[in-house]
Design an enzyme around this catalytic site. Sequence first.
Site, short mmCIF file in Angstrom:
data_model
loop_
_atom_site.label_atom_id
_atom_site.label_comp_id
_atom_site.label_asym_id
_atom_site.label_seq_id
_atom_site.Cartn_x
_atom_site.Cartn_y
_atom_site.Cartn_z
NE ARG A 228 -34.26 2.36 -10.43
CZ ARG A 228 -33.46 2.85 -11.39
NH1 ARG A 228 -32.30 3.35 -11.08
NH2 ARG A 228 -33.85 2.83 -12.65
CG HIS A 276 -31.56 8.63 -9.51
ND1 HIS A 276 -32.57 7.78 -9.15
CD2 HIS A 276 -30.99 8.05 -10.59
CE1 HIS A 276 -32.61 6.74 -9.98
NE2 HIS A 276 -31.65 6.90 -10.88
P1 NDP Z 1 -27.97 -5.70 -15.75
O1 NDP Z 1 -29.29 -6.34 -15.91
O2 NDP Z 1 -26.99 -5.78 -16.86
O3 NDP Z 1 -27.23 -6.33 -14.47
C1 NDP Z 1 -27.88 -6.58 -13.28
C2 NDP Z 1 -26.99 -7.46 -12.40
O4 NDP Z 1 -27.64 -7.68 -11.15
C3 NDP Z 1 -26.76 -8.84 -13.03
O5 NDP Z 1 -25.44 -9.26 -12.76
C4 NDP Z 1 -27.75 -9.72 -12.27
O6 NDP Z 1 -27.38 -11.09 -12.18
C5 NDP Z 1 -27.68 -9.08 -10.90
N1 NDP Z 1 -28.87 -9.44 -10.12
C6 NDP Z 1 -30.17 -9.20 -10.40
N2 NDP Z 1 -30.97 -9.72 -9.45
C7 NDP Z 1 -30.15 -10.32 -8.56
C8 NDP Z 1 -30.37 -11.07 -7.38
N3 NDP Z 1 -31.60 -11.31 -6.92
N4 NDP Z 1 -29.29 -11.55 -6.73
C9 NDP Z 1 -28.04 -11.34 -7.19
N5 NDP Z 1 -27.76 -10.63 -8.31
C10 NDP Z 1 -28.80 -10.15 -8.99
O7 NDP Z 1 -28.23 -4.21 -15.31
P2 NDP Z 1 -27.31 -2.92 -15.53
O8 NDP Z 1 -25.93 -3.26 -15.12
O9 NDP Z 1 -27.52 -2.36 -16.88
O10 NDP Z 1 -27.98 -1.89 -14.51
C11 NDP Z 1 -28.05 -2.19 -13.13
C12 NDP Z 1 -28.95 -1.20 -12.41
O11 NDP Z 1 -28.30 0.06 -12.26
C13 NDP Z 1 -30.26 -0.84 -13.12
O12 NDP Z 1 -31.23 -1.83 -12.96
C14 NDP Z 1 -30.64 0.47 -12.44
O13 NDP Z 1 -31.45 0.19 -11.31
C15 NDP Z 1 -29.30 1.05 -11.99
N6 NDP Z 1 -28.96 2.29 -12.70
C16 NDP Z 1 -28.81 3.44 -11.96
C17 NDP Z 1 -28.45 4.62 -12.57
C18 NDP Z 1 -28.21 5.86 -11.79
O14 NDP Z 1 -28.05 6.93 -12.38
N7 NDP Z 1 -28.15 5.80 -10.48
C19 NDP Z 1 -28.23 4.67 -14.03
C20 NDP Z 1 -28.38 3.41 -14.70
C21 NDP Z 1 -28.74 2.26 -14.04
P3 NDP Z 1 -27.26 -12.00 -13.51
O15 NDP Z 1 -26.00 -11.54 -14.18
O16 NDP Z 1 -27.15 -13.38 -13.00
O17 NDP Z 1 -28.49 -11.74 -14.33
C1 OXD Z 2 -31.47 4.29 -15.06
C2 OXD Z 2 -31.37 5.44 -14.17
O1 OXD Z 2 -32.06 3.28 -14.68
O2 OXD Z 2 -30.96 6.53 -14.64
O3 OXD Z 2 -30.95 4.35 -16.19
O4 OXD Z 2 -31.66 5.33 -12.98
#
Ligand code: NDP
Ligand code: OXD
Length: 313
Positions: A228, A276
């Site tokens: 993000r 994005h």
């Molecule tokens: P998940 O919830 O599966 O994974 C998130 C990861 O981040 C987990 O490993 C989590 O830790 C870690 N995390 C969260 N908060 C913290 C913190 N404070 N400190 C350290 N680690 C942290 O999410 P996804 O993998 O499905 O997606 C990740 C992000 O990708 C989405 O939230 C979105 O913002 C972004 N995204 C962007 C897209 C784009 O087109 N640019 C498309 C899709 C997604 P833990 O394993 O311990 O819970």
């Molecule tokens: C998502 C994105 O969160 O596209 O899936 O940013």
Amino acid sequence: MEKGRILLAVTGFHPQRWRELLSAEREVVLEPDGASDPSITYAVVWKQRPNLLSALPNLRAVFSIGAGVDHIFADPTLPDVPIVKVVADNLTQYMTEYVVWRVLDHHRQGMLYRSQQKKKIWHEPPQRPASDISVGIMGLGTLGRAAASVLLSLGFPVNGWSRSDRPMKDVSTYSGEAGLIPFLNATDILVVLLPLTPQTQGIVNYGVLKELRKRNGLGGSVLINAGRGRLQKDADIVRALEDGTLKEASLDVFEVEPLPKTSPLWSHPKVFMTPHAAATSDPVHLAPIMLRQMAAFERGEKLENIVDRDAGY
Ligand code: NDP
Ligand code: OXD
């Protein structure tokens, strides 16, 4: 449980295809219609208007059309119903492609070759093996782990950082605040795949970028952010690129989107940017998953991939 109607409120997306596909199984009401309609039990949303959901008296669940849910939490009167995020092979595959594409491009010096081509320069810089460059994935969740597997298969050493301990075979894992600096110190290419929460906002700042490993075969450290935009400080990235803290960056997300025309990132020679677009939510793949979840929920089964409200993702 009765077959509920769906309110579709997807700001910034074309709703037609979503509506068509969701209508295959149930009635869909397109926002702004449907405000306070008692027959609506589900909302399918992206950046829904504030106070929209709290006006629906019989809402049972909210479905995000993305993996990220920060856009839902922006609503100050969010009702206390389950929020379901996207977990889908199709979206995961897109993100893996993006991450691997950007890592390989930086590793194989795409920026240098593109600039040489423009100037008609015939020069071959030294090549080094993937095994010399470590990739650190900040956010080792669904998307991070999938990308990590492919990077490992290409020979890159991979580090992962998460909130809780998340072991993964052949990946050096770190967690929490205590693990952050050691994770960064062992990382040449930083890939950000974190969710945006109060804890992660602004985490990709100058101080953090300073901790990345620089003495490597790449000739500097690299940032790739597909999580993000508000995880990063755009100005800190520019500063880091200017003073050599960062060698290059690939950015898919920005503090303000669309990126204002005045941003220096648009024309920065060390930046590769996409709007994005790393992993697009494709209704053809995602609408049937949502419909299956709704039907299962009405049979009394549990919803999957529910957001942890306290954690914010
Ligand atoms: P998940 O919830 O599966 O994974 C998130 C990861 O981040 C987990 O490993 C989590 O830790 C870690 N995390 C969260 N908060 C913290 C913190 N404070 N400190 C350290 N680690 C942290 O999410 P996804 O993998 O499905 O997606 C990740 C992000 O990708 C989405 O939230 C979105 O913002 C972004 N995204 C962007 C897209 C784009 O087109 N640019 C498309 C899709 C997604 P833990 O394993 O311990 O819970
Ligand atoms: C998502 C994105 O969160 O596209 O899936 O940013």
